[in-house]
Scaffold this motif. Structure first.
Motif, PDB file in Angstrom:
ATOM      1  N   GLY A 226       0.815  -1.213   0.000  1.00 49.57           N
ATOM      2  CA  GLY A 226       0.000   0.000   0.000  1.00 49.57           C
ATOM      3  C   GLY A 226       0.845   1.257   0.000  1.00 49.57           C
ATOM      4  N   VAL A 227       0.307   2.311  -0.623  1.00 48.40           N
ATOM      5  CA  VAL A 227       0.970   3.613  -0.692  1.00 48.40           C
ATOM      6  C   VAL A 227      -0.075   4.699  -0.471  1.00 48.40           C
ATOM      7  CG1 VAL A 227       2.382   5.176  -2.084  1.00 48.40           C
ATOM      8  CG2 VAL A 227       2.631   2.700  -2.371  1.00 48.40           C
ATOM      9  N   GLU A 228       0.261   5.683   0.359  1.00 44.83           N
ATOM     10  CA  GLU A 228      -0.587   6.862   0.546  1.00 44.83           C
ATOM     11  C   GLU A 228       0.099   8.047  -0.118  1.00 44.83           C
ATOM     12  OE1 GLU A 228      -1.335   7.337   4.682  1.00 44.83           O
ATOM     13  OE2 GLU A 228      -2.667   5.600   4.817  1.00 44.83           O
ATOM     14  N   VAL A 229      -0.574   8.631  -1.113  1.00 43.44           N
ATOM     15  CA  VAL A 229       0.009   9.699  -1.922  1.00 43.44           C
ATOM     16  C   VAL A 229      -0.619  11.029  -1.530  1.00 43.44           C
ATOM     17  CG1 VAL A 229       0.367  10.566  -4.264  1.00 43.44           C
ATOM     18  CG2 VAL A 229       0.410   8.096  -3.822  1.00 43.44           C
ATOM     19  N   SER A 230       0.246  12.024  -1.268  1.00 46.79           N
ATOM     20  CA  SER A 230      -0.212  13.369  -0.900  1.00 46.79           C
ATOM     21  C   SER A 230       0.392  14.363  -1.884  1.00 46.79           C
ATOM     22  CB  SER A 230       0.213  13.723   0.524  1.00 46.79           C
ATOM     23  OG  SER A 230      -0.296  12.781   1.456  1.00 46.79           O
ATOM     24  N   PRO A 231      -0.382  14.821  -2.900  1.00 45.70           N
ATOM     25  CA  PRO A 231       0.147  15.803  -3.858  1.00 45.70           C
ATOM     26  C   PRO A 231       0.523  17.104  -3.165  1.00 45.70           C
ATOM     27  CG  PRO A 231      -1.883  14.797  -4.658  1.00 45.70           C
ATOM     28  CD  PRO A 231      -1.754  14.412  -3.222  1.00 45.70           C
ATOM     29  N   ASP A 232       1.670  17.676  -3.512  1.00 46.74           N
ATOM     30  CA  ASP A 232       2.098  18.937  -2.910  1.00 46.74           C
ATOM     31  C   ASP A 232       1.199  20.092  -3.313  1.00 46.74           C
ATOM     32  OD1 ASP A 232       4.169  17.618  -1.684  1.00 46.74           O
ATOM     33  OD2 ASP A 232       5.606  18.025  -3.286  1.00 46.74           O
ATOM     34  N   ALA A 233       0.575  19.998  -4.485  1.00 45.08           N
ATOM     35  CA  ALA A 233      -0.289  21.076  -4.955  1.00 45.08           C
ATOM     36  C   ALA A 233      -1.646  21.067  -4.274  1.00 45.08           C
ATOM     37  CB  ALA A 233      -0.481  20.977  -6.472  1.00 45.08           C
ATOM     38  N   ALA A 234      -1.988  19.977  -3.593  1.00 45.45           N
ATOM     39  CA  ALA A 234      -3.285  19.868  -2.904  1.00 45.45           C
ATOM     40  C   ALA A 234      -3.034  19.264  -1.536  1.00 45.45           C
ATOM     41  CB  ALA A 234      -4.255  19.005  -3.712  1.00 45.45           C
ATOM     42  N   PRO A 235      -2.670  20.095  -0.540  1.00 44.37           N
ATOM     43  CA  PRO A 235      -2.347  19.593   0.799  1.00 44.37           C
ATOM     44  C   PRO A 235      -3.471  18.737   1.363  1.00 44.37           C
ATOM     45  CG  PRO A 235      -1.814  21.923   0.611  1.00 44.37           C
ATOM     46  CD  PRO A 235      -2.582  21.555  -0.625  1.00 44.37           C
ATOM     47  N   THR A 236      -3.088  17.639   2.018  1.00 44.71           N
ATOM     48  CA  THR A 236      -4.088  16.723   2.560  1.00 44.71           C
ATOM     49  C   THR A 236      -4.646  17.241   3.880  1.00 44.71           C
ATOM     50  OG1 THR A 236      -2.322  15.470   3.639  1.00 44.71           O
ATOM     51  CG2 THR A 236      -3.030  14.730   1.478  1.00 44.71           C
ATOM     52  N   ASN A 237      -5.932  17.008   4.076  1.00 45.94           N
ATOM     53  CA  ASN A 237      -6.621  17.344   5.317  1.00 45.94           C
ATOM     54  C   ASN A 237      -7.826  16.421   5.434  1.00 45.94           C
ATOM     55  OD1 ASN A 237      -8.642  18.574   3.597  1.00 45.94           O
ATOM     56  ND2 ASN A 237      -7.292  20.377   3.490  1.00 45.94           N
ATOM     57  N   ILE A 238      -8.707  16.731   6.395  1.00 49.90           N
ATOM     58  CA  ILE A 238      -9.871  15.880   6.595  1.00 49.90           C
ATOM     59  C   ILE A 238     -10.750  15.860   5.353  1.00 49.90           C
ATOM     60  CG2 ILE A 238     -11.978  15.580   7.953  1.00 49.90           C
ATOM     61  CD1 ILE A 238     -10.492  16.722  10.331  1.00 49.90           C
ATOM     62  N   ALA A 239     -10.915  17.037   4.718  1.00 45.27           N
ATOM     63  CA  ALA A 239     -11.753  17.110   3.518  1.00 45.27           C
ATOM     64  C   ALA A 239     -11.046  16.581   2.279  1.00 45.27           C
ATOM     65  CB  ALA A 239     -12.193  18.552   3.280  1.00 45.27           C
ATOM     66  N   ASN A 240      -9.724  16.513   2.322  1.00 42.92           N
ATOM     67  CA  ASN A 240      -8.944  16.061   1.173  1.00 42.92           C
ATOM     68  C   ASN A 240      -7.913  15.036   1.656  1.00 42.92           C
ATOM     69  OD1 ASN A 240      -7.976  15.962  -1.488  1.00 42.92           O
ATOM     70  ND2 ASN A 240      -6.435  17.517  -1.058  1.00 42.92           N
ATOM     71  N   PRO A 241      -8.344  13.804   1.936  1.00 39.93           N
ATOM     72  CA  PRO A 241      -7.434  12.789   2.488  1.00 39.93           C
ATOM     73  C   PRO A 241      -6.414  12.328   1.456  1.00 39.93           C
ATOM     74  CG  PRO A 241      -9.538  11.801   1.935  1.00 39.93           C
ATOM     75  CD  PRO A 241      -9.700  13.273   1.720  1.00 39.93           C
ATOM     76  N   PRO A 242      -5.343  11.664   1.895  1.00 41.05           N
ATOM     77  CA  PRO A 242      -4.354  11.138   0.948  1.00 41.05           C
ATOM     78  C   PRO A 242      -4.981  10.140  -0.017  1.00 41.05           C
ATOM     79  CG  PRO A 242      -3.520  11.044   3.208  1.00 41.05           C
ATOM     80  CD  PRO A 242      -4.980  11.375   3.301  1.00 41.05           C
ATOM     81  N   ILE A 243      -4.397  10.050  -1.203  1.00 44.92           N
ATOM     82  CA  ILE A 243      -4.855   9.090  -2.207  1.00 44.92           C
ATOM     83  C   ILE A 243      -4.304   7.715  -1.849  1.00 44.92           C
ATOM     84  CG2 ILE A 243      -4.768   8.466  -4.647  1.00 44.92           C
ATOM     85  CD1 ILE A 243      -4.341  11.443  -5.250  1.00 44.92           C
ATOM     86  N   ARG A 244      -5.179   6.745  -1.713  1.00 41.77           N
ATOM     87  CA  ARG A 244      -4.752   5.388  -1.378  1.00 41.77           C
ATOM     88  C   ARG A 244      -4.532   4.594  -2.675  1.00 41.77           C
ATOM     89  NH1 ARG A 244      -5.058   4.488   3.943  1.00 41.77           N
ATOM     90  NH2 ARG A 244      -6.344   5.908   5.204  1.00 41.77           N
ATOM     91  N   ALA A 245      -3.322   4.086  -2.833  1.00 42.00           N
ATOM     92  CA  ALA A 245      -2.966   3.347  -4.044  1.00 42.00           C
ATOM     93  C   ALA A 245      -2.049   2.191  -3.640  1.00 42.00           C
ATOM     94  CB  ALA A 245      -2.292   4.274  -5.052  1.00 42.00           C
ATOM     95  N   THR A 246      -1.466   1.557  -4.629  1.00 40.07           N
ATOM     96  CA  THR A 246      -0.524   0.467  -4.380  1.00 40.07           C
ATOM     97  C   THR A 246       0.720   0.673  -5.234  1.00 40.07           C
ATOM     98  OG1 THR A 246      -1.553  -0.922  -6.091  1.00 40.07           O
ATOM     99  CG2 THR A 246      -2.334  -1.187  -3.823  1.00 40.07           C
ATOM    100  N   LEU A 247       1.817   0.093  -4.782  1.00 44.20           N
ATOM    101  CA  LEU A 247       3.049   0.121  -5.570  1.00 44.20           C
ATOM    102  C   LEU A 247       2.857  -0.807  -6.756  1.00 44.20           C
ATOM    103  CD1 LEU A 247       5.929   1.246  -5.718  1.00 44.20           C
ATOM    104  CD2 LEU A 247       6.684  -0.732  -4.412  1.00 44.20           C
ATOM    105  N   SER A 248       2.693  -0.219  -7.942  1.00 40.91           N
ATOM    106  CA  SER A 248       2.292  -0.987  -9.119  1.00 40.91           C
ATOM    107  C   SER A 248       3.448  -1.745  -9.762  1.00 40.91           C
ATOM    108  CB  SER A 248       1.664  -0.057 -10.161  1.00 40.91           C
ATOM    109  OG  SER A 248       0.662   0.740  -9.578  1.00 40.91           O
TER     110      SER A 248
END
Length: 371
Positions: A226-248
């Protein structure tokens, strides 16, 4: 030991047992898996990022798109001047018509001698000659037909088409310019399929490989990383949680300069992501049984600080305090994760600074810790 000291200790123990219990708040915390993460910064890129060039050289006659335009696979992007190619195509189409007419005539003459041969009114040599004429005419027709198809392809190559859906990020030519097959005309970027490219330190390669990532890429079931991705252009918060993905995918080839291996994380389609952005990735590292450790989340108020830098917590056993030495491994706000504490126990969360091992407690139970 003298009888006086024994009597003093007995008196102290009796006074301690008769002392009023200490009022404390306690909560029940359960043991959880320790999650090891690797935080890296990478670049979001498109899976398809192409420099498009024409298949023929020529003068740009029409520009059909501009930078920023979204195009669909098969859309025309540019047209070259194709007058000479079109004239050559017209000549070959005329030759094709003549070859077709010659073939039809050869077939007519052959059918004529076939009819006469049934009445035995024609020589066999003439019969063979007419049959050969049909074969020659047919071969010539197919040759000219192939030339027409070839020239039609040359005409088509004076147009540049989009090979996939995407956005024109750059235009490199202008109207009226002479361009060749080696000169890019546009840069096309696929926006629907983005991925995060990471440079992973080489010391993590064996740990990631142990998750059978390569087998999973080849269609064999393996452990998902599993990987949690947090774009620098869109800081993560409660309304904008990290993107949950996988190491492909990981590339089994280390750079001899940076000593890193390349990893890719496929990202879901999102309006706030474009190629070229930076992002932080927290990779949840897989653990073997030998590396496995567990933790318990507690409020900071449950931790007693020692003068030597150590830490301890207290649990409740038969209404008395029981001290446990612990190690703090992670902090999140007012919560801390510790190892060394017993699982499924009631932990004291108030008044621990003055609390001693074995002290009598008056317990007030509260809600559980962070899960």
């Amino acid at each position: 030991m003298s009888s006086i000291s024994v009597t003093a200790n007995a008196i102290a123990e009796q006074q301690n047992s008769q002392a009023a219990p200490t009022k404390v708040d306690v909560l029940k915390a359960e043991e959880q898996m320790l999650r090891q993460t690797l935080s890296l910064t990478g670049t979001i890129e498109a899976r398809q990022h192409a420099q498009l060039a024409t298949l023929e050289a020529g003068v740009v006659a029409a520009m059909l798109v501009e930078a920023g335009d979204y195009v669909v696979k098969g859309d025309p992007l540019l047209v070259l001047d194709d007058k000479l190619a079109a004239l050559t195509l017209a000549q070959r189409e005329a030759s094709l018509a003549a070859a077709q007419a010659a073939l039809i005539e050869a077939q007519r003459l052959y059918e004529e001698v076939v009819t006469l041969s049934k009445k035995q009114l024609v020589a066999e040599t003439l019969m063979a000659e007419r049959e050969s004429g049909v074969a020659i005419a047919n071969a010539d027709f197919k040759r000219v037909q192939a030339e027409v198809a070839q020239q039609q392809e040359v005409v088509n190559r004076h147009r540049l088409y989009a090979p996939f859906d995407g956005v024109i990020s750059e235009r490199h030519v202008d109207l009226g310019e002479w361009i060749t097959q080696q000169r890019p005309a546009f840069t096309l970027v696929e926006q629907a399929k983005l991925r995060l490219k990471l440079a992973i330190p080489q010391e993590y390669f064996s740990q990631l490989s142990s998750a059978n990532l390569t087998n999973r890429q080849n269609g064999v079931n393996g452990q998902i990383i599993g990987v949690e991705v947090s774009p620098d252009a869109a800081p993560t918060n409660i309304a904008n949680p990290p993107i949950r993905a996988t190491l492909s995918r990981i590339v089994s080839d280390a750079s001899n300069t940076s000593r890193t291996i390349t990893g890719y994380v496929d990202l879901p389609q999102a309006e706030n992501l474009v190629a070229g952005m930076s992002a932080r990735a927290d990779i949840i590292l897989p653990s073997t049984q030998a590396q496995l450790s567990r933790l318990i989340w507690l409020p900071k108020t449950a931790i007693k600080q020692h003068p030597d830098g150590g830490r301890s917590v207290f649990t409740v056993e038969q209404n008395r305090a029981k001290r446990h030495l612990v190690k703090v491994v992670e902090t999140q706000g007012e919560q801390v994760a510790v190892t060394g504490a017993p699982s499924n126990s009631d932990f004291v969360v108030t008044g621990v600074a003055l609390l001693k091992d074995g002290a009598l407690l008056a317990v007030n139970r509260i809600k559980g810790a962070k899960q």
